[in-house]
Scaffold this motif. Sequence first.
Motif, PDB file in Angstrom:
ATOM      1  N   VAL A 272      -5.843 -17.758   2.094  1.00 31.47           N
ATOM      2  CA  VAL A 272      -4.961 -16.841   2.823  1.00 31.47           C
ATOM      3  C   VAL A 272      -5.604 -15.455   2.838  1.00 31.47           C
ATOM      4  O   VAL A 272      -5.972 -14.918   1.785  1.00 31.47           O
ATOM      5  N   HIS A 273      -5.723 -14.867   4.026  1.00 31.71           N
ATOM      6  CA  HIS A 273      -6.358 -13.563   4.205  1.00 31.71           C
ATOM      7  C   HIS A 273      -5.292 -12.575   4.672  1.00 31.71           C
ATOM      8  O   HIS A 273      -4.696 -12.760   5.741  1.00 31.71           O
ATOM      9  N   VAL A 274      -5.045 -11.529   3.893  1.00 30.27           N
ATOM     10  CA  VAL A 274      -3.952 -10.592   4.162  1.00 30.27           C
ATOM     11  C   VAL A 274      -4.512  -9.279   4.711  1.00 30.27           C
ATOM     12  O   VAL A 274      -5.248  -8.571   4.034  1.00 30.27           O
ATOM     13  N   ASN A 275      -4.128  -8.948   5.941  1.00 28.55           N
ATOM     14  CA  ASN A 275      -4.581  -7.720   6.586  1.00 28.55           C
ATOM     15  C   ASN A 275      -3.355  -6.973   7.119  1.00 28.55           C
ATOM     16  O   ASN A 275      -2.225  -7.411   6.960  1.00 28.55           O
ATOM     17  N   GLY A 276      -3.572  -5.830   7.756  1.00 25.43           N
ATOM     18  CA  GLY A 276      -2.484  -5.012   8.279  1.00 25.43           C
ATOM     19  C   GLY A 276      -2.650  -3.570   7.818  1.00 25.43           C
ATOM     20  O   GLY A 276      -3.628  -3.220   7.161  1.00 25.43           O
ATOM     21  N   ILE A 277      -1.702  -2.735   8.162  1.00 26.06           N
ATOM     22  CA  ILE A 277      -1.796  -1.316   7.810  1.00 26.06           C
ATOM     23  C   ILE A 277      -0.985  -1.007   6.557  1.00 26.06           C
ATOM     24  O   ILE A 277      -1.473  -0.384   5.626  1.00 26.06           O
ATOM     25  N   ARG A 278       0.254  -1.441   6.476  1.00 21.48           N
ATOM     26  CA  ARG A 278       1.093  -1.153   5.326  1.00 21.48           C
ATOM     27  C   ARG A 278       1.518  -2.450   4.633  1.00 21.48           C
ATOM     28  O   ARG A 278       1.789  -3.457   5.285  1.00 21.48           O
ATOM     29  N   GLY A 279       1.592  -2.395   3.302  1.00 16.41           N
ATOM     30  CA  GLY A 279       2.172  -3.494   2.538  1.00 16.41           C
ATOM     31  C   GLY A 279       1.237  -4.623   2.165  1.00 16.41           C
ATOM     32  O   GLY A 279       1.680  -5.645   1.635  1.00 16.41           O
ATOM     33  N   LYS A 280      -0.064  -4.464   2.390  1.00 15.10           N
ATOM     34  CA  LYS A 280      -0.996  -5.574   2.147  1.00 15.10           C
ATOM     35  C   LYS A 280      -0.999  -6.017   0.683  1.00 15.10           C
ATOM     36  O   LYS A 280      -0.953  -7.219   0.385  1.00 15.10           O
ATOM     37  N   SER A 281      -1.072  -5.062  -0.236  1.00 13.24           N
ATOM     38  CA  SER A 281      -1.159  -5.422  -1.653  1.00 13.24           C
ATOM     39  C   SER A 281       0.122  -6.106  -2.122  1.00 13.24           C
ATOM     40  O   SER A 281       0.077  -7.113  -2.845  1.00 13.24           O
ATOM     41  N   THR A 282       1.270  -5.573  -1.711  1.00 15.92           N
ATOM     42  CA  THR A 282       2.541  -6.182  -2.102  1.00 15.92           C
ATOM     43  C   THR A 282       2.677  -7.577  -1.514  1.00 15.92           C
ATOM     44  O   THR A 282       3.105  -8.515  -2.201  1.00 15.92           O
ATOM     45  N   VAL A 283       2.328  -7.734  -0.248  1.00 17.50           N
ATOM     46  CA  VAL A 283       2.415  -9.051   0.385  1.00 17.50           C
ATOM     47  C   VAL A 283       1.472 -10.043  -0.299  1.00 17.50           C
ATOM     48  O   VAL A 283       1.831 -11.211  -0.497  1.00 17.50           O
ATOM     49  N   THR A 284       0.288  -9.587  -0.673  1.00 18.42           N
ATOM     50  CA  THR A 284      -0.639 -10.463  -1.398  1.00 18.42           C
ATOM     51  C   THR A 284       0.007 -10.976  -2.676  1.00 18.42           C
ATOM     52  O   THR A 284      -0.095 -12.164  -3.015  1.00 18.42           O
TER      53      THR A 284
END
Length: 412
Positions: free
Chosen positions: A36-48
């Motif tokens: 799973v590769h998590v990208n975006g502008i806000r919230g990446k670390s929390t979503v990970t």
Amino acid sequence: MAVFLLSLTSFYLYVAWLLVGYLNFQEQRDKIRWRVHVNGIRGKSTVTRYVTAVFREAGYHTFGKTTGSAARILRPDGRDYDFGRKGYPNVNEQVKIVKDFSRQKAEVAVLECMAVNPVYAKWLEDKVMRSHIGIITNVRYDHPEYLGETLEEIAESLSNTIPSNGILITAEADPKLLNILEKNAKSKNSTMRVASKETVDLADLGGFAHFAIEDNIAIGYEIAKILKLPKDKALKAMQQAVADPGAFSVQFVPFQGCQIAWANLFAVNDRESFVELSEKLFKQYPEYQRVVILNNRHDRPTRVEFFANLANDLNFNPVVTFGDYEQVVNEVFNHEPTRVLNLGNSSKFKSASAVDLLAQIVSKANSEKILLIGTVNIHTPQAETMLHYFEGQPELEAVASTEIVEAERVNV
């Protein structure tokens, strides 16, 4: 001639060595069942962290890695530890991480994308991750020097981490941006799933030790749907996940007869995220006086006037300046100069203690309850002094997010 042939032979041997090494890496990577590769502008670390927790709850031997406030390795037992990076961040470290996870028999690897530059992000997806699930948390205006000057251009740039023949999950809600993401997903033969915050009940937010965002939880719910994990189990897993060091929470601190609700948004520097979080706090704490700290760095001049106007639009009073460009802020408020309190590098308080800085703010606010929000940038002398002070203070409330949920039943 002999020297030339020797050099040519050495070159081919080196290329062969690289090829064998990459083929070996592919073999190790492909042993991981879910990537799973998590990208975006806000919230990446929390979503990970949320996604890692959901996979773990579903019974998978799961590892994760964040690259936010501090690079952390997320272990299958739910604990995490510092990555121990030596020197500056380098995208090549993701190769080593994936190999390490594979050697530890990982069934799932969830990695936060550590590249802002779209070229490097594409390399991470195409050559390193080859993910089954790609996540783009949202599209916001940030890093225009790399991602583009418009939200549409930023959506295109973030699309570089959409997997081939996989699944894209996003919590973005703007139809125009969703069309771009879906078009790019289809071009890679991937399907897109939109995580709606409407799937998150307000009561779901109460069990988090940090300020939980509906969009982030909704992404976790989409992962749970894929894994056929019951929603209540997914929520419990996310609530129990260790919070990212940079996760936003509201800290309640008594000071000179006042109650200060401290909201550290220094790292939130795009309009959409700042407005959304601020308005949510306003609704939860209507009796608190709204005070903002505009923390301006000398090397970030483009944010100064923009956030000063934003502070004006959101009716903050007083508006406190830290760092540089205080005169620019004063000019924005030249119609109401008394709203501004200069405590930055051009003032006599530039080297003041946190207690002295807070005393000035409390005196200017003249209220028993103050909602103090910091924004624009993280590092200035005054901000670091203030952060150090708050870190050493006992809170009035043990879990700020619970207070926020119970204060008023609202959805933003």
